[in-house]
Design a protein around this motif. Sequence first.
Motif, PDB file in Angstrom:
ATOM      1  N   GLY A 116       0.821  -1.201   0.000  1.00  0.00           N
ATOM      2  CA  GLY A 116       0.000   0.000   0.000  1.00  0.00           C
ATOM      3  C   GLY A 116       0.861   1.259   0.000  1.00  0.00           C
ATOM      4  N   GLN A 117       0.625   2.116  -0.988  1.00  0.00           N
ATOM      5  CA  GLN A 117       1.366   3.370  -1.095  1.00  0.00           C
ATOM      6  C   GLN A 117       0.505   4.507  -0.559  1.00  0.00           C
ATOM      7  N   THR A 118       1.123   5.338   0.260  1.00  0.00           N
ATOM      8  CA  THR A 118       0.422   6.423   0.943  1.00  0.00           C
ATOM      9  C   THR A 118       1.178   7.724   0.744  1.00  0.00           C
ATOM     10  N   ALA A 119       0.705   8.737   1.402  1.00  0.00           N
ATOM     11  CA  ALA A 119       1.340  10.056   1.333  1.00  0.00           C
ATOM     12  C   ALA A 119       2.420  10.167   2.408  1.00  0.00           C
ATOM     13  N   ILE A 120       3.413   9.295   2.318  1.00  0.00           N
ATOM     14  CA  ILE A 120       4.593   9.367   3.187  1.00  0.00           C
ATOM     15  C   ILE A 120       5.734   9.870   2.319  1.00  0.00           C
ATOM     16  N   ASN A 121       6.438  10.898   2.790  1.00  0.00           N
ATOM     17  CA  ASN A 121       7.495  11.484   1.953  1.00  0.00           C
ATOM     18  C   ASN A 121       8.774  10.659   2.013  1.00  0.00           C
ATOM     19  N   GLU A 122       9.783  11.105   1.250  1.00  0.00           N
ATOM     20  CA  GLU A 122      11.044  10.358   1.143  1.00  0.00           C
ATOM     21  C   GLU A 122      11.795  10.233   2.456  1.00  0.00           C
ATOM     22  N   HIS A 123      11.411  11.026   3.457  1.00  0.00           N
ATOM     23  CA  HIS A 123      12.049  10.968   4.776  1.00  0.00           C
ATOM     24  C   HIS A 123      11.243  10.113   5.754  1.00  0.00           C
ATOM     25  N   GLY A 124      10.142   9.484   5.258  1.00  0.00           N
ATOM     26  CA  GLY A 124       9.328   8.624   6.110  1.00  0.00           C
ATOM     27  C   GLY A 124       8.321   9.364   6.959  1.00  0.00           C
ATOM     28  N   ILE A 125       8.024  10.611   6.610  1.00  0.00           N
ATOM     29  CA  ILE A 125       7.081  11.415   7.391  1.00  0.00           C
ATOM     30  C   ILE A 125       5.700  11.351   6.740  1.00  0.00           C
ATOM     31  N   SER A 126       4.711  10.964   7.543  1.00  0.00           N
ATOM     32  CA  SER A 126       3.332  10.859   7.064  1.00  0.00           C
ATOM     33  C   SER A 126       2.718  12.240   6.889  1.00  0.00           C
ATOM     34  N   SER A 127       1.961  12.394   5.814  1.00  0.00           N
ATOM     35  CA  SER A 127       1.276  13.653   5.539  1.00  0.00           C
ATOM     36  C   SER A 127       0.103  13.845   6.495  1.00  0.00           C
ATOM     37  N   ASP A 128      -0.152  15.088   6.839  1.00  0.00           N
ATOM     38  CA  ASP A 128      -1.370  15.421   7.582  1.00  0.00           C
ATOM     39  C   ASP A 128      -2.249  16.361   6.742  1.00  0.00           C
ATOM     40  N   ALA A 129      -2.012  16.344   5.426  1.00  0.00           N
ATOM     41  CA  ALA A 129      -2.764  17.188   4.496  1.00  0.00           C
ATOM     42  C   ALA A 129      -4.165  16.605   4.263  1.00  0.00           C
ATOM     43  N   ASP A 130      -4.943  17.323   3.483  1.00  0.00           N
ATOM     44  CA  ASP A 130      -6.311  16.894   3.169  1.00  0.00           C
ATOM     45  C   ASP A 130      -6.308  15.689   2.219  1.00  0.00           C
ATOM     46  N   MET A 131      -7.482  15.122   2.005  1.00  0.00           N
ATOM     47  CA  MET A 131      -7.627  13.913   1.184  1.00  0.00           C
ATOM     48  C   MET A 131      -7.099  14.122  -0.235  1.00  0.00           C
ATOM     49  N   LYS A 132      -7.405  15.248  -0.856  1.00  0.00           N
ATOM     50  CA  LYS A 132      -6.973  15.504  -2.231  1.00  0.00           C
ATOM     51  C   LYS A 132      -5.447  15.458  -2.330  1.00  0.00           C
ATOM     52  N   THR A 133      -4.782  16.147  -1.440  1.00  0.00           N
ATOM     53  CA  THR A 133      -3.319  16.197  -1.442  1.00  0.00           C
ATOM     54  C   THR A 133      -2.740  14.810  -1.189  1.00  0.00           C
ATOM     55  N   GLN A 134      -3.295  14.090  -0.231  1.00  0.00           N
ATOM     56  CA  GLN A 134      -2.797  12.751   0.070  1.00  0.00           C
ATOM     57  C   GLN A 134      -3.025  11.794  -1.099  1.00  0.00           C
ATOM     58  N   LEU A 135      -4.127  11.944  -1.812  1.00  0.00           N
ATOM     59  CA  LEU A 135      -4.388  11.096  -2.971  1.00  0.00           C
ATOM     60  C   LEU A 135      -3.350  11.345  -4.059  1.00  0.00           C
ATOM     61  N   VAL A 136      -3.059  12.594  -4.329  1.00  0.00           N
ATOM     62  CA  VAL A 136      -2.048  12.952  -5.331  1.00  0.00           C
ATOM     63  C   VAL A 136      -0.684  12.390  -4.932  1.00  0.00           C
ATOM     64  N   GLU A 137      -0.308  12.527  -3.669  1.00  0.00           N
ATOM     65  CA  GLU A 137       0.977  12.023  -3.193  1.00  0.00           C
ATOM     66  C   GLU A 137       1.030  10.492  -3.216  1.00  0.00           C
ATOM     67  N   SER A 138      -0.079   9.844  -2.909  1.00  0.00           N
ATOM     68  CA  SER A 138      -0.135   8.379  -2.939  1.00  0.00           C
ATOM     69  C   SER A 138       0.018   7.861  -4.362  1.00  0.00           C
ATOM     70  N   ILE A 139      -0.622   8.526  -5.312  1.00  0.00           N
ATOM     71  CA  ILE A 139      -0.481   8.156  -6.727  1.00  0.00           C
ATOM     72  C   ILE A 139       0.978   8.312  -7.160  1.00  0.00           C
ATOM     73  N   ALA A 140       1.597   9.419  -6.779  1.00  0.00           N
ATOM     74  CA  ALA A 140       2.999   9.664  -7.146  1.00  0.00           C
ATOM     75  C   ALA A 140       3.914   8.585  -6.556  1.00  0.00           C
ATOM     76  N   ASN A 141       3.673   8.185  -5.317  1.00  0.00           N
ATOM     77  CA  ASN A 141       4.490   7.142  -4.690  1.00  0.00           C
ATOM     78  C   ASN A 141       4.266   5.783  -5.357  1.00  0.00           C
ATOM     79  N   LEU A 142       3.024   5.491  -5.734  1.00  0.00           N
ATOM     80  CA  LEU A 142       2.737   4.255  -6.449  1.00  0.00           C
ATOM     81  C   LEU A 142       3.472   4.234  -7.790  1.00  0.00           C
ATOM     82  N   GLU A 143       3.394   5.336  -8.518  1.00  0.00           N
ATOM     83  CA  GLU A 143       4.108   5.449  -9.792  1.00  0.00           C
ATOM     84  C   GLU A 143       5.600   5.192  -9.613  1.00  0.00           C
ATOM     85  N   LYS A 144       6.191   5.801  -8.587  1.00  0.00           N
ATOM     86  CA  LYS A 144       7.633   5.671  -8.358  1.00  0.00           C
ATOM     87  C   LYS A 144       8.037   4.216  -8.126  1.00  0.00           C
ATOM     88  N   VAL A 145       7.268   3.508  -7.328  1.00  0.00           N
ATOM     89  CA  VAL A 145       7.588   2.109  -7.044  1.00  0.00           C
ATOM     90  C   VAL A 145       7.472   1.265  -8.308  1.00  0.00           C
TER      91      VAL A 145
END
Length: 129
Positions: free
Chosen positions: A34-63
Motif C-alpha cells: 500500500g502506497q500512501t502520502a509518506i514522503n522520502e524521509h518517512g514522514i506521514s502527511s497530515d494534508a487533506d484527502m486531495k493532497t494525500q491522494l495525489v501524493e499516494s499516486i505519485a508514490n505508487l508510480e515511483k515504485v
Amino acid sequence: MEKNAINPWTWSAARSYSQAVEVKNVAGTLYVSGQTAINEHGISSDADMKTQLVESIANLEKVVLTAGYELKNIVRLNIYTTSTADLFQHFELLQQWINKHEIQQASTVLEVKGLFETLTVELEATVVK
C-alpha cells in the motif's frame, strides 16, 4: 503478456475499472505494498484527502517504474480510505490518472477505521509484464 479486461456490463468503464482482468503469458508479477502520502524521509502527511491522494499516486508510480514495470500493466488496484465520502469528492483525480495511463484494472474500495498515523488513503497494486 496478454491482458484481457472482462466487463459483462458497460457501466464499470465509466467508473474507471474492470470487473475482472485475465492475464496470460506473464514474464513477471509485482505486488506493490500500500502506497500512501509518506514522503522520502518517512514522514506521514497530515494534508487533506486531495493532497494525500495525489501524493499516494505519485508514490505508487515511483515504485512501479523503479521496478521496471509499466503503469498501464496494473491489473489490480485496491483503495483503502478512512472516508469514502472525502475520497469520492476527489475520485476524478484517480480516474484521470487511470485513463491517462490506459490502465484496465480490477479494483476494490474499502473504508477502514484508520490507517497509519495521519494517513487517509492507501493504494495497493498488482502489476504484470
